[in-house]
Design an enzyme around this catalytic site. Structure first.
Site, PDB file in Angstrom:
ATOM      1  N   TYR A 102       6.036   6.152  -3.036  1.00  0.00           N
ATOM      2  CA  TYR A 102       6.071   4.821  -2.403  1.00  0.00           C
ATOM      3  C   TYR A 102       6.511   4.956  -0.947  1.00  0.00           C
ATOM      4  O   TYR A 102       7.430   5.724  -0.649  1.00  0.00           O
ATOM      5  CB  TYR A 102       7.053   3.905  -3.140  1.00  0.00           C
ATOM      6  CG  TYR A 102       6.349   2.868  -3.982  1.00  0.00           C
ATOM      7  CD1 TYR A 102       5.493   1.944  -3.378  1.00  0.00           C
ATOM      8  CD2 TYR A 102       6.509   2.812  -5.359  1.00  0.00           C
ATOM      9  CE1 TYR A 102       4.827   0.990  -4.129  1.00  0.00           C
ATOM     10  CE2 TYR A 102       5.848   1.862  -6.121  1.00  0.00           C
ATOM     11  CZ  TYR A 102       5.005   0.947  -5.499  1.00  0.00           C
ATOM     12  OH  TYR A 102       4.353   0.011  -6.248  1.00  0.00           O
TER      13      TYR A 102
ATOM     14  N   GLU B 100       6.637   1.986   1.663  1.00  0.00           N
ATOM     15  CA  GLU B 100       6.553   0.742   2.444  1.00  0.00           C
ATOM     16  C   GLU B 100       7.067   0.976   3.862  1.00  0.00           C
ATOM     17  O   GLU B 100       8.130   1.585   4.056  1.00  0.00           O
ATOM     18  CB  GLU B 100       7.393  -0.358   1.792  1.00  0.00           C
ATOM     19  CG  GLU B 100       6.779  -0.948   0.543  1.00  0.00           C
ATOM     20  CD  GLU B 100       7.243  -0.252  -0.722  1.00  0.00           C
ATOM     21  OE1 GLU B 100       7.687   0.914  -0.631  1.00  0.00           O
ATOM     22  OE2 GLU B 100       7.160  -0.881  -1.790  1.00  0.00           O
TER      23      GLU B 100
ATOM     24  N   ASP C 172     -16.573  -6.344  11.832  1.00  0.00           N
ATOM     25  CA  ASP C 172     -16.439  -5.680  10.533  1.00  0.00           C
ATOM     26  C   ASP C 172     -17.538  -4.613  10.481  1.00  0.00           C
ATOM     27  O   ASP C 172     -18.700  -4.911  10.228  1.00  0.00           O
ATOM     28  CB  ASP C 172     -16.604  -6.715   9.413  1.00  0.00           C
ATOM     29  CG  ASP C 172     -16.448  -6.090   8.026  1.00  0.00           C
ATOM     30  OD1 ASP C 172     -16.554  -4.852   7.909  1.00  0.00           O
ATOM     31  OD2 ASP C 172     -16.241  -6.853   7.058  1.00  0.00           O
TER      32      ASP C 172
ATOM     33  N   THR D 168     -14.283  -0.392   5.911  1.00  0.00           N
ATOM     34  CA  THR D 168     -13.951   0.394   4.736  1.00  0.00           C
ATOM     35  C   THR D 168     -14.170   1.851   5.137  1.00  0.00           C
ATOM     36  O   THR D 168     -14.766   2.146   6.169  1.00  0.00           O
ATOM     37  CB  THR D 168     -14.861   0.041   3.540  1.00  0.00           C
ATOM     38  OG1 THR D 168     -16.207   0.026   3.985  1.00  0.00           O
ATOM     39  CG2 THR D 168     -14.493  -1.285   2.936  1.00  0.00           C
TER      40      THR D 168
ATOM     41  N   LYS E  31     -18.138   4.065   2.910  1.00  0.00           N
ATOM     42  CA  LYS E  31     -19.587   3.826   2.980  1.00  0.00           C
ATOM     43  C   LYS E  31     -20.199   4.954   3.809  1.00  0.00           C
ATOM     44  O   LYS E  31     -20.110   6.115   3.414  1.00  0.00           O
ATOM     45  CB  LYS E  31     -19.856   2.433   3.532  1.00  0.00           C
ATOM     46  CG  LYS E  31     -19.304   1.317   2.627  1.00  0.00           C
ATOM     47  CD  LYS E  31     -19.710  -0.061   3.085  1.00  0.00           C
ATOM     48  CE  LYS E  31     -19.304  -1.149   2.126  1.00  0.00           C
ATOM     49  NZ  LYS E  31     -17.927  -1.636   2.308  1.00  0.00           N
TER      50      LYS E  31
ATOM     51  N   ARG F  73     -12.143   5.436  -1.269  1.00  0.00           N
ATOM     52  CA  ARG F  73     -12.130   3.976  -1.287  1.00  0.00           C
ATOM     53  C   ARG F  73     -10.886   3.502  -0.557  1.00  0.00           C
ATOM     54  O   ARG F  73      -9.772   3.642  -1.050  1.00  0.00           O
ATOM     55  CB  ARG F  73     -12.075   3.453  -2.731  1.00  0.00           C
ATOM     56  CG  ARG F  73     -13.197   3.927  -3.624  1.00  0.00           C
ATOM     57  CD  ARG F  73     -14.516   3.430  -3.130  1.00  0.00           C
ATOM     58  NE  ARG F  73     -14.642   2.024  -3.280  1.00  0.00           N
ATOM     59  CZ  ARG F  73     -15.607   1.429  -4.007  1.00  0.00           C
ATOM     60  NH1 ARG F  73     -16.501   2.141  -4.645  1.00  0.00           N
ATOM     61  NH2 ARG F  73     -15.671   0.112  -4.083  1.00  0.00           N
TER      62      ARG F  73
HETATM   63  N1  DSN Z   1     -19.794  -4.406  -1.884  1.00  0.00           N
HETATM   64  C1  DSN Z   1     -20.090  -3.921  -0.550  1.00  0.00           C
HETATM   65  C2  DSN Z   1     -21.546  -3.770  -0.317  1.00  0.00           C
HETATM   66  O1  DSN Z   1     -22.242  -3.394  -1.247  1.00  0.00           O
HETATM   67  O2  DSN Z   1     -22.013  -3.978   0.787  1.00  0.00           O
HETATM   68  C3  DSN Z   1     -19.467  -4.733   0.506  1.00  0.00           C
HETATM   69  O3  DSN Z   1     -18.143  -4.959   0.246  1.00  0.00           O
END
Ligand code: DSN
Length: 417
Positions: free
Chosen positions: A51, A53, A197, A223, A226, A232
């Site tokens: 942990y 924080e 974003d 994120t 991707k 993740r």
């Molecule tokens: N679920 C993602 C996507 O497939 O684009 C976005 O958060």
């Protein structure tokens, strides 16, 4: 996984079979990828036991000697890869990252303006079913009926009319490069902060295959799993003047302790992204998307905006007489995994919309090039033309499996042999 096999055979079996699925099928979901074995090792490390924080050098609990180093490395690498003034690497994923930005700068009821969900925007950009649309006054901009492109004059008019506190540029299903300079000018004119974003295209930015929004945005969220090909997780990048507001909004504003195993894996992914090999990867992702788009266009498919500039394409199947869900299910049975997706001005319901979305990030990680993308286009067409024919699906699935044998995915090389 000998311990898992012994202690929990049910979960062990699911993981083994999922490994095989990821190896034997062609994964075309635009938001998915294959992480490297190194990223996987960091994710599965003892850092999950701790942990922490707070932030490096200022934690609530003791024992942070190594965690501070890990988080500091992740931050420094992210700043270097993206040229950002400040980075927070703690958001658990994209949705909490966006919520943290809203908490930092908005009061309930304040106005945000983002791309409409059915036009390619994200749930967290103000969709009515999301907290972003429930707690804030969410306005949206749409794509043009003709051509499906974003019209910046219309966007400007909308922004000047509703005067958002935050203007959001970003998408999960728009196949073109956004004009970040234009977004900046519109945000300035209406007195808004500009939030980009970049979850979908962050890897392309890191690999220099896409213009960087960083110089234009006040804040960016992404994120890390991707096109960036990390675990993740998520990050928030911002100008130095917003650093304190962002850090406070993430912790203690919306989250507790950071997921240190994820932070370590983000650091590893960023090190990988800062390489010549990753530049080549990002460029190939774009070339592969274009190759698949060209094959589908030749076969009469209606690609929203007429093609792609990034890693994804959106296909309106209305002219093929099949719904998005039916097509996606038939393709899955044939070993081609993608998702159904709403298209702009869709008249069908979100769970069974008119379109499908296809991305090239994961297949490029396993080494596919233009020739394999063309083959994928031919298979997609064959399955869609024969969507109720189980024999055709089985035949394509066998061919897909055979091709995949020659292109072992990162981290799954042990399955070939
Ligand atoms: N679920 C993602 C996507 O497939 O684009 C976005 O958060």
């Amino acid at each position: 996984m000998k311990h898992l096999k012994e202690q929990d055979p049910e979960i062990y079996r699911c993981i083994q079979e999922e490994e095989l699925r990821q190896h034997e099928k062609i994964r075309l979901i635009a938001s998915e990828n294959y992480v490297s074995a190194a990223v996987m090792e960091a994710t599965g490390s003892v850092l999950t036991n701790k942990y922490s924080e707070g932030y490096p050098g200022k934690r609530y609990y003791e024992g942070q000697q190594l965690i501070d180093q890990v988080e500091a490395l992740a931050i420094e690498r992210a700043k270097a890869v993206f040229g950002a003034e400040h980075v927070n690497v703690q958001p658990y994923s994209g949705s909490p990252a966006n919520l943290s930005v809203f908490l930092a700068f908005l009061k309930p009821g304040d106005t945000i303006l983002g791309m409409a969900l059915p036009h390619g925007g994200h749930l967290t950009h103000g969709a009515k079913v999301s907290i972003s649309g429930k707690y804030f006054h969410a306005e949206s901009y749409s794509l043009e009926r003709e051509g499906g492109q974003l019209n910046y004059d219309t966007l400007r008019e909308k922004a000047l009319a509703c005067r958002p506190k935050i203007l959001i540029a970003g998408y999960s299903a728009y196949p073109r490069i956004l004009d970040f300079a234009r977004f900046r000018a519109i945000a300035d004119e209406c007195g808004a902060l500009l939030l980009v974003d970049m979850a979908h295209f962050a890897g392309l930015v890191a690999g220099k295959a896409h213009p960087s929004p960083v110089p234009y945005a006040d804040i960016l969220t992404t994120t890390t799993h991707k096109t960036l090909r990390g675990p993740r997780g998520a990050m928030i990048l911002c100008k130095a003047e917003h650093a304190q507001a962002i850090d406070k909004a993430v912790f203690p504003g919306t989250q507790g302790g950071p997921h240190n195993h994820t932070t370590a894996a983000i650091a590893v992914a960023l090190k990988e992204a800062d390489s010549e090999a990753f530049k080549q990867y990002a460029a190939q992702v774009v070339r592969n998307a274009k190759a698949l788009a060209a094959t589908l266009l030749e076969r009469g498919y209606d690609l929203v905006t007429g093609g792609t500039d990034n890693h994804l394409m959106l296909i309106d199947l209305s002219n093929k007489g099949i719904s998005g869900k039916t097509a996606a299910q038939a393709l899955d049975a044939a070993g081609l995994v993608l998702n159904c997706n709403a298209v702009p001005f869709d008249t069908r319901k979100p769970f069974d919309p008119s379109g499908i979305r296809i991305g090239s990030a994961a297949v490029t990680s396993r080494g596919f090039k233009e020739a394999q993308m063309e083959q994928i286009g031919i298979w997609i067409d064959t399955v869609i033309q024969n969507s109720t024919n189980g024999a055709v699906q089985a035949q394509v699935a066998a061919e897909v499996k055979e091709l995949c044998r020659s292109y072992p995915a990162p981290g799954l090389e042990h399955l070939v042999g």
